[in-house]
Design a protein around this motif. Structure first.
Motif, PDB file in Angstrom:
ATOM      1  N   UNK A   1      -1.813  12.448  -7.699  1.00 37.83           N
ATOM      2  CA  UNK A   1      -2.977  12.490  -8.301  1.00 37.83           C
ATOM      3  C   UNK A   1      -3.390  11.149  -8.838  1.00 37.83           C
ATOM      4  N   UNK A   2      -4.763  10.935  -8.471  1.00 41.29           N
ATOM      5  CA  UNK A   2      -5.168   9.200  -8.394  1.00 41.29           C
ATOM      6  C   UNK A   2      -5.551   9.201 -10.094  1.00 41.29           C
ATOM      7  N   UNK A   3      -5.395   7.791 -10.346  1.00 46.59           N
ATOM      8  CA  UNK A   3      -5.961   7.545 -11.725  1.00 46.59           C
ATOM      9  C   UNK A   3      -6.759   6.221 -11.666  1.00 46.59           C
ATOM     10  N   UNK A   4      -7.223   5.389 -12.970  1.00 48.88           N
ATOM     11  CA  UNK A   4      -7.907   4.285 -12.974  1.00 48.88           C
ATOM     12  C   UNK A   4      -6.711   3.458 -13.252  1.00 48.88           C
ATOM     13  N   UNK A   5      -6.242   2.326 -12.697  1.00 46.29           N
ATOM     14  CA  UNK A   5      -5.333   1.471 -13.017  1.00 46.29           C
ATOM     15  C   UNK A   5      -5.659  -0.087 -12.529  1.00 46.29           C
TER      16      UNK A   5
ATOM     17  N   UNK B   1      -6.712  14.872  -6.475  1.00 48.85           N
ATOM     18  CA  UNK B   1      -5.660  14.784  -5.626  1.00 48.85           C
ATOM     19  C   UNK B   1      -5.769  14.190  -4.313  1.00 48.85           C
ATOM     20  N   UNK B   2      -4.967  13.282  -3.510  1.00 54.42           N
ATOM     21  CA  UNK B   2      -4.952  13.088  -2.335  1.00 54.42           C
ATOM     22  C   UNK B   2      -4.750  14.198  -1.385  1.00 54.42           C
ATOM     23  N   UNK B   3      -5.943  14.659  -0.492  1.00 51.10           N
ATOM     24  CA  UNK B   3      -5.699  15.865   0.152  1.00 51.10           C
ATOM     25  C   UNK B   3      -4.512  16.116   1.038  1.00 51.10           C
ATOM     26  N   UNK B   4      -4.047  14.748   1.838  1.00 51.98           N
ATOM     27  CA  UNK B   4      -2.801  14.804   2.575  1.00 51.98           C
ATOM     28  C   UNK B   4      -1.528  15.143   1.752  1.00 51.98           C
TER      29      UNK B   4
ATOM     30  N   UNK C   1      -9.018   8.644   7.162  1.00 52.99           N
ATOM     31  CA  UNK C   1      -8.984   9.997   7.601  1.00 52.99           C
ATOM     32  C   UNK C   1      -7.655  10.675   7.365  1.00 52.99           C
ATOM     33  N   UNK C   2      -6.685   9.936   7.519  1.00 56.27           N
ATOM     34  CA  UNK C   2      -5.155  10.537   7.152  1.00 56.27           C
ATOM     35  C   UNK C   2      -4.844  10.818   5.581  1.00 56.27           C
ATOM     36  N   UNK C   3      -5.517  10.278   5.011  1.00 57.80           N
ATOM     37  CA  UNK C   3      -5.306  10.514   3.496  1.00 57.80           C
ATOM     38  C   UNK C   3      -6.229  11.604   3.171  1.00 57.80           C
ATOM     39  N   UNK C   4      -7.251  11.918   4.034  1.00 58.07           N
ATOM     40  CA  UNK C   4      -8.229  13.069   3.856  1.00 58.07           C
ATOM     41  C   UNK C   4      -7.518  14.527   4.498  1.00 58.07           C
ATOM     42  N   UNK C   5      -6.294  14.083   5.325  1.00 59.89           N
ATOM     43  CA  UNK C   5      -5.834  15.087   6.178  1.00 59.89           C
ATOM     44  C   UNK C   5      -6.855  15.594   7.220  1.00 59.89           C
TER      45      UNK C   5
END
Length: 205
Positions: A119-123, A107-110, A137-141
């Motif tokens: 929630x990320x996947x393979x696409x 899950x993306x922390x932010x 950094x923003x996506x990592x909160x």
């Protein structure tokens, strides 16, 4: 006042569970209003090295990277060299960079507290498979910077846990300040750690 449990561990051993620690502090020291499980945001995030990086034909900003995670992440597609493909559009993406990789299923922390966490996947993107993402950094909160992916120190080890390496596998204790009114020595972090050591019967380092 916010107190980091990881910070407390630098001054005294914590040999009980977080629930027991909160109960012990609440009954013998001060009132705790809330507990934040910071580590929950960073579960599954891996330090990786970009080994290859090349523009994707027909796009103006996307690059196909191949990353080295030390082969530690399970259930992800790899090439003949054990590398993982990730598509990245960040302007600073380049070969040799150490990055925070969010594999499929993470899950993306932010977004973790959103009504619908991402929630990320393979696409497939532009005809190539992308496994998760390389995060800013923003996506990592961490802070409000999303102009490019977060660049980690060169001495990081591919495959290491991002949260543990950066001491983000932590619990934050929100202390009710009024309960400290008659305990001025606990307003400082060192004083608070000394009291936590005492109520556990442990040594203060």
């Amino acid at each position: 006042m916010i107190v980091s449990v990881n910070w407390l561990k630098k001054y005294t051993s914590i040999d009980v569970s977080i629930d027991e620690l909160v109960k012990l502090i609440g009954s013998r020291l001060v009132e705790i209003e809330d507990v934040t499980d910071l580590g929950r945001q960073y579960q599954g995030i891996v330090i990786a090295k970009i080994v290859e990086c090349a523009p994707i034909e027909g796009t103006d900003h996307l690059n196909l990277t191949k990353i080295d995670d030390g082969g530690k992440t399970e259930g992800v597609s790899r090439d003949e060299n054990g590398l993982v493909q990730v598509v990245c559009g960040a302007p600073n993406v380049r070969e040799g960079l150490m990055v925070a990789w969010l594999p499929p299923g993470v899950t993306v922390p932010a977004t973790i507290n959103d009504s619908e966490p991402f929630v990320l996947g393979a696409r497939e993107l532009r005809g190539v498979m992308s496994n998760g993402m390389l995060a800013s950094a923003k996506e990592l909160d961490l802070w409000d910077d999303h102009e490019g992916i977060l660049e980690l120190d060169d001495n990081m080890v591919p495959g290491d846990d991002f949260g543990k390496t950066h001491e983000l596998d932590d619990y934050l204790l929100d202390i009710e300040n009024k309960s400290l009114t008659h305990m001025p020595d606990t307003f400082g972090g060192i004083g608070f750690a000394r009291e936590v050591a005492a109520i556990q019967g442990n040594t203060f380092i």
